[in-house]
Write a protein that holds these residues in place. Structure first.
Motif, PDB file in Angstrom:
ATOM      1  N   ALA A 143       0.844  -1.191   0.000  1.00 59.29           N
ATOM      2  CA  ALA A 143       0.000   0.000   0.000  1.00 59.29           C
ATOM      3  C   ALA A 143       0.884   1.247   0.000  1.00 59.29           C
ATOM      4  N   ILE A 144       0.260   2.404  -0.173  1.00 56.06           N
ATOM      5  CA  ILE A 144       1.014   3.657  -0.123  1.00 56.06           C
ATOM      6  C   ILE A 144       1.522   3.883   1.302  1.00 56.06           C
ATOM      7  N   SER A 145       2.746   4.353   1.425  1.00 53.29           N
ATOM      8  CA  SER A 145       3.320   4.576   2.753  1.00 53.29           C
ATOM      9  C   SER A 145       2.624   5.744   3.445  1.00 53.29           C
ATOM     10  N   TYR A 146       2.414   5.595   4.743  1.00 52.35           N
ATOM     11  CA  TYR A 146       1.821   6.677   5.524  1.00 52.35           C
ATOM     12  C   TYR A 146       2.757   7.886   5.581  1.00 52.35           C
ATOM     13  N   SER A 147       4.057   7.641   5.517  1.00 51.97           N
ATOM     14  CA  SER A 147       5.003   8.763   5.594  1.00 51.97           C
ATOM     15  C   SER A 147       4.811   9.727   4.430  1.00 51.97           C
ATOM     16  N   LEU A 148       4.605   9.182   3.235  1.00 48.57           N
ATOM     17  CA  LEU A 148       4.375  10.062   2.086  1.00 48.57           C
ATOM     18  C   LEU A 148       2.981  10.670   2.124  1.00 48.57           C
ATOM     19  N   LEU A 149       1.998   9.899   2.556  1.00 47.72           N
ATOM     20  CA  LEU A 149       0.653  10.456   2.688  1.00 47.72           C
ATOM     21  C   LEU A 149       0.645  11.619   3.667  1.00 47.72           C
ATOM     22  N   LYS A 150       1.416  11.499   4.740  1.00 46.41           N
ATOM     23  CA  LYS A 150       1.509  12.584   5.716  1.00 46.41           C
ATOM     24  C   LYS A 150       2.176  13.810   5.095  1.00 46.41           C
ATOM     25  N   LYS A 151       3.275  13.601   4.367  1.00 42.54           N
ATOM     26  CA  LYS A 151       3.937  14.720   3.696  1.00 42.54           C
ATOM     27  C   LYS A 151       3.003  15.405   2.709  1.00 42.54           C
ATOM     28  N   ALA A 152       2.167  14.603   2.060  1.00 47.06           N
ATOM     29  CA  ALA A 152       1.233  15.148   1.071  1.00 47.06           C
ATOM     30  C   ALA A 152       0.035  15.836   1.718  1.00 47.06           C
ATOM     31  N   GLY A 153      -0.131  15.664   3.022  1.00 48.28           N
ATOM     32  CA  GLY A 153      -1.289  16.237   3.700  1.00 48.28           C
ATOM     33  C   GLY A 153      -2.572  15.495   3.409  1.00 48.28           C
ATOM     34  N   TRP A 154      -2.455  14.213   3.098  1.00 44.46           N
ATOM     35  CA  TRP A 154      -3.616  13.433   2.678  1.00 44.46           C
ATOM     36  C   TRP A 154      -4.140  12.493   3.757  1.00 44.46           C
ATOM     37  N   ALA A 173      11.133  23.868  -3.066  1.00 43.74           N
ATOM     38  CA  ALA A 173      11.414  22.654  -3.837  1.00 43.74           C
ATOM     39  C   ALA A 173      10.568  21.492  -3.323  1.00 43.74           C
ATOM     40  N   GLU A 174      10.359  21.420  -2.014  1.00 38.22           N
ATOM     41  CA  GLU A 174       9.564  20.344  -1.443  1.00 38.22           C
ATOM     42  C   GLU A 174       8.132  20.378  -1.958  1.00 38.22           C
ATOM     43  N   ASP A 175       7.596  21.580  -2.194  1.00 38.64           N
ATOM     44  CA  ASP A 175       6.253  21.680  -2.783  1.00 38.64           C
ATOM     45  C   ASP A 175       6.188  20.946  -4.122  1.00 38.64           C
ATOM     46  N   ILE A 176       7.228  21.120  -4.922  1.00 37.30           N
ATOM     47  CA  ILE A 176       7.262  20.476  -6.241  1.00 37.30           C
ATOM     48  C   ILE A 176       7.465  18.976  -6.081  1.00 37.30           C
ATOM     49  N   HIS A 177       8.344  18.578  -5.159  1.00 35.00           N
ATOM     50  CA  HIS A 177       8.583  17.147  -4.942  1.00 35.00           C
ATOM     51  C   HIS A 177       7.284  16.428  -4.583  1.00 35.00           C
ATOM     52  N   ILE A 178       6.525  17.010  -3.657  1.00 35.72           N
ATOM     53  CA  ILE A 178       5.305  16.354  -3.186  1.00 35.72           C
ATOM     54  C   ILE A 178       4.230  16.363  -4.267  1.00 35.72           C
ATOM     55  N   GLU A 179       4.115  17.464  -4.994  1.00 37.77           N
ATOM     56  CA  GLU A 179       3.132  17.502  -6.078  1.00 37.77           C
ATOM     57  C   GLU A 179       3.455  16.466  -7.135  1.00 37.77           C
ATOM     58  N   ARG A 180       4.723  16.280  -7.379  1.00 39.50           N
ATOM     59  CA  ARG A 180       5.131  15.273  -8.358  1.00 39.50           C
ATOM     60  C   ARG A 180       4.736  13.879  -7.889  1.00 39.50           C
ATOM     61  N   TRP A 181       4.938  13.604  -6.597  1.00 39.49           N
ATOM     62  CA  TRP A 181       4.548  12.287  -6.100  1.00 39.49           C
ATOM     63  C   TRP A 181       3.030  12.084  -6.211  1.00 39.49           C
ATOM     64  N   LEU A 184       2.434  11.320  -9.922  1.00 36.11           N
ATOM     65  CA  LEU A 184       3.123  10.225 -10.598  1.00 36.11           C
ATOM     66  C   LEU A 184       3.331   8.994  -9.722  1.00 36.11           C
ATOM     67  N   ALA A 185       2.639   8.895  -8.611  1.00 32.30           N
ATOM     68  CA  ALA A 185       2.778   7.710  -7.755  1.00 32.30           C
ATOM     69  C   ALA A 185       2.470   6.445  -8.553  1.00 32.30           C
ATOM     70  N   GLY A 186       3.263   5.422  -8.337  1.00 31.89           N
ATOM     71  CA  GLY A 186       3.032   4.159  -9.024  1.00 31.89           C
ATOM     72  C   GLY A 186       3.419   4.165 -10.483  1.00 31.89           C
ATOM     73  N   GLU A 187       4.278   5.104 -10.903  1.00 29.96           N
ATOM     74  CA  GLU A 187       4.676   5.200 -12.310  1.00 29.96           C
ATOM     75  C   GLU A 187       6.196   5.150 -12.479  1.00 29.96           C
ATOM     76  N   ALA A 188       6.875   4.461 -11.577  1.00 30.47           N
ATOM     77  CA  ALA A 188       8.341   4.305 -11.663  1.00 30.47           C
ATOM     78  C   ALA A 188       9.045   5.649 -11.705  1.00 30.47           C
ATOM     79  N   ASP A 189       8.665   6.533 -10.796  1.00 32.49           N
ATOM     80  CA  ASP A 189       9.228   7.875 -10.830  1.00 32.49           C
ATOM     81  C   ASP A 189       9.958   8.274  -9.555  1.00 32.49           C
ATOM     82  N   ARG A 190       9.373   8.042  -8.402  1.00 30.44           N
ATOM     83  CA  ARG A 190       9.858   8.608  -7.137  1.00 30.44           C
ATOM     84  C   ARG A 190      11.337   8.304  -6.891  1.00 30.44           C
ATOM     85  N   LEU A 191      11.741   7.047  -6.973  1.00 30.47           N
ATOM     86  CA  LEU A 191      13.129   6.677  -6.712  1.00 30.47           C
ATOM     87  C   LEU A 191      14.082   7.408  -7.643  1.00 30.47           C
ATOM     88  N   PHE A 192      13.814   7.337  -8.943  1.00 31.81           N
ATOM     89  CA  PHE A 192      14.741   7.904  -9.925  1.00 31.81           C
ATOM     90  C   PHE A 192      14.765   9.426  -9.861  1.00 31.81           C
TER      91      PHE A 192
END
Length: 520
Positions: free
Chosen positions: A329-340, A455-463, A466-474
């Motif tokens: 499932a989606i990690s809670y850590s990223l959901l928290k960063k996203a405010g979701w 920059a963090e605003d852009i990072h989180i919006e990107r996630w 594009l979640a689940g599209e082979a993007d976050r790691l790279f």
């Protein structure tokens, strides 16, 4: 009509490891004597992305890898038993991983096919045949296919590219010509720099040879080459060059692509992805009634089933029933960063409910998750894949195209490159395009204030996009940002940590004396 399978066999794609392919001397003469035949060979190379059967495709296994080793997902207690995914999640790199092997093998099949047909075209044997005017596009497609395959491999198995660095690790077999015989059965090993140079060269060729509109559904057009090159340059730290490619795709695409549709639209189209305005390139996922884009009902482009590791719907045409793959499932850590997420009770926040993407391409059940055996908690899931309806599937549309490059990514890449170059106004404008489309709240959307943009605003919006599209790691590796541990215990790890990459399949080391198992 001739079946696509003929061309798969003709390319000598049937192998169990990379070397099995390389050691063949093309014993079966390919039945490719006309330009029309050659065009069908391109369909065979794209087809091979799915690996000839379920669970062995390049895009889906690459995506599972990128999601599992990053901070994007969490292992779900009581979820499906997919041990290879849990090994990735725990970053246990010492042994073969079937998921990665199932990406490695078809990737080299794609490379082998591209090498074969680029060589045949270079001999001039097709130059005076009927429909020779198609040769530039066909050649461009093979350059694109080879670039995509090598880019998938080098990001998975090698250290991140370092701009102005040596990039001298030699780990992957590197070959750009067809094998002439057993004397050439053991290909040399290429450095990270050599492989990236080849990828860039192939995409430069592709973008000059391909047509604006792809020749067939699922095939690459000129703007797919520009977009993939933007990805490559971004990964290389060539941010200005990446921005230039994004500019072309966004501002000069001749009206072919835009973000005027709902976020879900890209994901609910049939195999041909018809009228999905933001999809620049897709995999034409099919079923038994699929038409391969060249007029034949002869063969599927196989279903990319490994997305089921983290995707809510399963591959039975969007069914939400229990399936035996869902375990990340989606990690809670990223959901928290996203405010979701409200961490007190793991419920969705108002910010999440005001986002069309959360409503359309994610899944969440306010109570227990009723669709996964043994799970009693509340989890959030990516829900992008297999979204074509059962009714559409029955009419021959397959179970949904798989978008591989979307226009939204280009806006987000340009946004962060503008931000890093000091252009906050431009960065905010690009971010606004993404956020405005996603806005589902009451009243008018409020634009981003450039002065407040981080920059963090852009990072989180990107996630979020594009979640689940082979993007976050790279993406994080390209920016040299250490990889957060997500919901795991412990702290972040280096963006170039050894336990983010695996050794090659063991069979490769056994077959090719040029490969060193100690190089990782």
């Amino acid at each position: 009509m001739k079946k696509i399978a003929i061309f798969i066999i003709g390319i000598s794609f049937l192998f169990t490891g990379c070397n099995d392919f390389f050691e063949l001397d093309y014993p079966i003469t390919p039945p490719v004597t006309t330009v029309e035949d050659l065009e069908r060979a391109t369909a065979g190379a794209y087809y091979y992305m799915s690996g000839l059967s379920g669970n062995v495709g390049v895009p889906d296994n690459l995506t599972v890898y990128a999601s599992c080793v990053s901070d994007e997902v969490r292992a779900v207690p009581g979820g499906a038993n997919v041990p290879e995914a849990f090994t990735l999640y725990e970053r246990i790199t010492g042994a073969d991983n079937t998921l990665l092997n199932n990406m490695y093998n078809p990737a080299y099949g794609m490379i082998g096919g591209a090498n074969k047909w680029l060589h045949e075209i270079s001999t001039g044997i097709f130059d005076r045949q009927e429909r020779a005017e198609l040769l530039p596009r066909i050649k461009g497609e093979f350059h694109f296919i080879r670039a995509y395959a090598y880019f998938s491999l080098v990001r998975t198995y090698c250290p991140p590219y370092e701009k102005d660095g040596a990039n001298d690790m030699k780990k992957l077999p590197f070959i750009t010509q067809p094998i002439a015989g057993l004397s050439e059965a053991f290909p040399e090993v290429g450095s990270v720099q050599q492989i990236y140079d080849q990828i860039v060269d192939d995409l430069k060729n592709a973008k000059t040879l391909l047509t604006d509109v792809p020749g067939h559904p699922g095939h690459a057009g000129k703007f797919a080459a520009h977009a993939l090159l933007a990805r490559v340059y971004f990964q290389m730290g060539e941010f200005e060059l990446a921005k230039q490619e994004c500019d072309i795709v966004i501002d000069h695409n001749n009206g072919l692509y835009d973000l005027s549709q709902e976020p879900i639209t890209a994901w609910e189209k049939g195999w041909d992805c018809k009228d999905a305005k933001e999809v620049i390139w897709h995999f034409a996922q099919g079923n038994t009634t699929y038409m391969n884009g060249l007029g034949d009902k002869s063969s599927d482009w196989n279903v990319l089933r490994r997305f089921m590791v983290f995707n809510f719907a399963n591959s039975a045409s969007g069914s939400l029933k229990v399936h035996d793959h869902r375990c990340m499932a989606i990690s809670y850590s990223l959901l928290k960063k996203a405010g979701w997420v409200n961490m007190s009770d793991t419920t969705a926040t108002l910010e999440a409910l005001n986002d069309k993407r959360f409503k359309q391409v994610y899944a969440y059940n306010a109570g227990a998750d009723p669709y996964v055996i043994g799970i009693s908690g509340k989890f959030f899931w990516v829900n992008k894949y297999y979204r074509t309806s059962l009714e559409e599937s029955a009419t021959g549309k397959g179970i949904g195209a798989v978008p591989l490059i979307r226009l939204a990514e280009m806006y987000l890449t340009r946004s962060i490159t503008r931000f890093m170059a000091g252009d906050k106004t431009g960065a905010a404008a690009d971010l606004d395009v993404i956020r405005k489309r996603a806005w589902a709240g009451e009243g008018e959307y409020t634009p981003v204030n450039p002065a407040m943009l981080t920059a963090e605003d852009i990072h989180i919006e990107r996630w979020k996009e594009l979640a689940g599209e082979a993007d976050r790691l790279f993406y994080l590796q390209a920016l040299k940002i250490n990889i957060p541990n997500g919901d795991r215990d412990g702290s972040e790890i280096s963006y170039k940590a050894d336990n983010l990459r695996w050794k090659l399949p063991q069979r490769e080391y056994e077959l090719n004396p040029n490969l060193d198992p100690d190089v990782n």
